[in-house]
Design an enzyme around this catalytic site. Structure first.
Site, mmCIF file in Angstrom:
data_model
loop_
_atom_site.group_PDB
_atom_site.id
_atom_site.type_symbol
_atom_site.label_atom_id
_atom_site.label_comp_id
_atom_site.label_asym_id
_atom_site.label_seq_id
_atom_site.Cartn_x
_atom_site.Cartn_y
_atom_site.Cartn_z
ATOM 1 N N CYS A 11 9.132 -23.112 -2.971
ATOM 2 C CA CYS A 11 8.792 -21.795 -2.429
ATOM 3 C C CYS A 11 7.944 -21.033 -3.436
ATOM 4 C CB CYS A 11 10.070 -21.023 -2.117
ATOM 5 S SG CYS A 11 9.764 -19.333 -1.577
ATOM 6 N N CYS A 19 10.781 -13.222 -4.590
ATOM 7 C CA CYS A 19 11.934 -13.189 -3.685
ATOM 8 C C CYS A 19 12.942 -14.222 -4.166
ATOM 9 C CB CYS A 19 11.510 -13.492 -2.257
ATOM 10 S SG CYS A 19 12.896 -13.597 -1.091
ATOM 11 N N CYS A 22 16.805 -16.948 -1.370
ATOM 12 C CA CYS A 22 17.263 -18.340 -1.285
ATOM 13 C C CYS A 22 17.587 -18.822 -2.706
ATOM 14 C CB CYS A 22 16.196 -19.219 -0.635
ATOM 15 S SG CYS A 22 15.871 -18.814 1.094
ATOM 16 N N GLU A 279 35.383 -7.584 23.067
ATOM 17 C CA GLU A 279 34.333 -7.218 22.103
ATOM 18 C C GLU A 279 34.127 -5.708 22.176
ATOM 19 O OE1 GLU A 279 31.430 -6.584 19.566
ATOM 20 O OE2 GLU A 279 32.327 -8.574 19.727
ATOM 21 N N CYS A 352 32.796 -16.202 8.612
ATOM 22 C CA CYS A 352 31.592 -16.199 7.788
ATOM 23 C C CYS A 352 31.912 -15.801 6.355
ATOM 24 C CB CYS A 352 30.521 -15.275 8.375
ATOM 25 S SG CYS A 352 31.025 -13.543 8.485
#
Length: 396
Positions: A11, A19, A22, A279, A352
């Site tokens: 990258c 950046c 990642c 929800e 998550c």
């Protein structure tokens, strides 16, 4: 970004220290996946299943895996950047353009330069965080498997909304694959990606065709950022549900209904399971109800707080299976304690955040983790999606 080989993309933004999102991109992907799997197993510890009960991790991809782009608008009037903002004192909010970031799906990569051209044509000023001036804050793009796009602009004022509305014919000509276009108003100076008020300018919902089910996303709907991994996640939940063969299930924190819709079909002469989805977002519930109608799956979706819904129900009347997919904070003590004391035989917990997952599992000792799997939604980062199957321990 140039792909050196299938496992180590190079990258140019990372190499230039522009950046660092990642953070693991220089680590071969196979090593990333192995290390992340081992880390999740260690984090769950004795609250997770035995090592041999962890299924092989589901890979998320090396490049072109992300279906959503969340781009901060920087630069100047007529020369915007789309990417991130450098908020260091020296940079003073300088925009860093990430147009060529290849974690985005190809359709997003092609659309981002056109979005920049359109924003330049509006003559609106990018919002300056240090100076608290300007209009354009973010551009959010989501791509469906069909190639259709949802395009959302986050702006500061109704004047910017009116300007974008007036230029809608030009945007639709530049980006015909945009089937949903909206503007979100965020007048406050806050470190958030969107405000509460959304103005729909074109279309209604984005159809995420996942095979047997098509989920309908409205502008503020949540959907996993990696479509292929999301399909694997739903397929795994459906497989475990079929093995359990419950007569009834709840899908708590159901979002646009993915788990309930994939798990409601009993797959035999008994037809459909008694399924309910809960929800807090009313827009998501409308989307889930539409998907259920389209697929002729009789799931009952209703808007409400997942914990409150459970606490208002008798523990003895709990369904045979509860599926939970909470935000990063987890299901919390109240819901975990309710599940622990309920008649529910099994729980499928999709998380998550392995740390909050471990905390929740510790509060449910009667529900033993028998299987688990890592789903790598976020390659090149330390984030992990883990799904665990819990079964009630028979009382002695």
């Amino acid at each position: 970004m140039v792909t050196v080989d299938a496992q180590t993309p190079e990258c140019r933004y990372f190499v230039a220290d522009l950046c660092r999102s990642c953070a693991l991109i220089e680590t071969p992907y196979a090593v990333q996946l192995r290390d992340k799997d081992h880390a999740c197993q260690a984090m769950l510890g004795t609250h997770g299943p035995a090592a041999e009960a962890w299924l092989p991790p589901v890979a998320g991809g090396v490049t072109e895996f992300r279906n959503r782009a969340k781009l901060a608008v920087g630069g100047e009037v007529g020369a915007v950047t789309l990417g991130i903002l450098d908020l260091s004192r020296e940079a003073n909010g300088r925009g860093i353009d990430l147009t060529d970031c290849l974690i985005h799906q190809p359709g997003l990569q092609r659309a981002i330069p056109r979005i920049a051209e359109f924003l330049n044509s509006t003559k609106l000023a990018p919002y300056s965080v240090p100076n608290r001036k300007g209009e354009l804050k973010y551009a959010h793009l989501t791509e469906a498997p069909s190639g259709d796009l949802m395009v959302r602009f986050v702006v500061r004022s109704s004047g910017a909304l009116d300007r974008i509305r007036a230029l809608m014919p030009e945007l639709r000509e530049q980006l015909p694959q945009a089937t949903v276009i909206s503007v979100n108003l965020l007048p406050e100076h806050k470190a958030v990606l969107e405000g509460e008020h959304e103005e729909l300018l074109y279309g209604s919902s984005l159809a995420m065709d996942l095979g047997s089910v098509s989920l309908h996303l409205q502008p503020q709907s949540f959907f996993q950022t990696n479509t292929k991994v999301a399909q694997s996640l739903y397929a795994q939940a459906a497989e475990w549900t079929a093995q359990l063969n419950p007569a009834s299930l709840w899908d708590l924190y159901c979002g646009v209904g993915g788990f309930a819709l994939f798990c409601a079909d009993a797959g035999d002469e008994s037809g459909m399971r008694d399924a309910v989805g809960i929800e807090v977002s009313e827009a998501a519930i409308r989307s889930a109800t539409r998907s259920a109608s389209d697929a002729s799956i009789p799931v009952r979706f209703q808007a409400g707080d997942a914990t409150a819904f459970a606490l208002e129900s008798s523990p003895e009347s709990a369904p045979e299976l509860v599926i939970v997919n909470p935000p990063r904070r987890g299901i919390g003590a109240e819901l975990a304690d309710w599940l622990e004391g309920s008649a529910t035989r099994s729980v499928i917990y999709s998380s998550c955040n392995p740390k909050s997952l471990a905390q929740d599992l510790a509060r449910m000792p009667s529900l033993r983790a028998v299987k688990a799997r890592l789903f790598d939604m976020f390659p090149h980062t330390g984030h992990a999606e883990v799904m665990v199957l819990l079964e009630r321990v028979a009382s002695e």
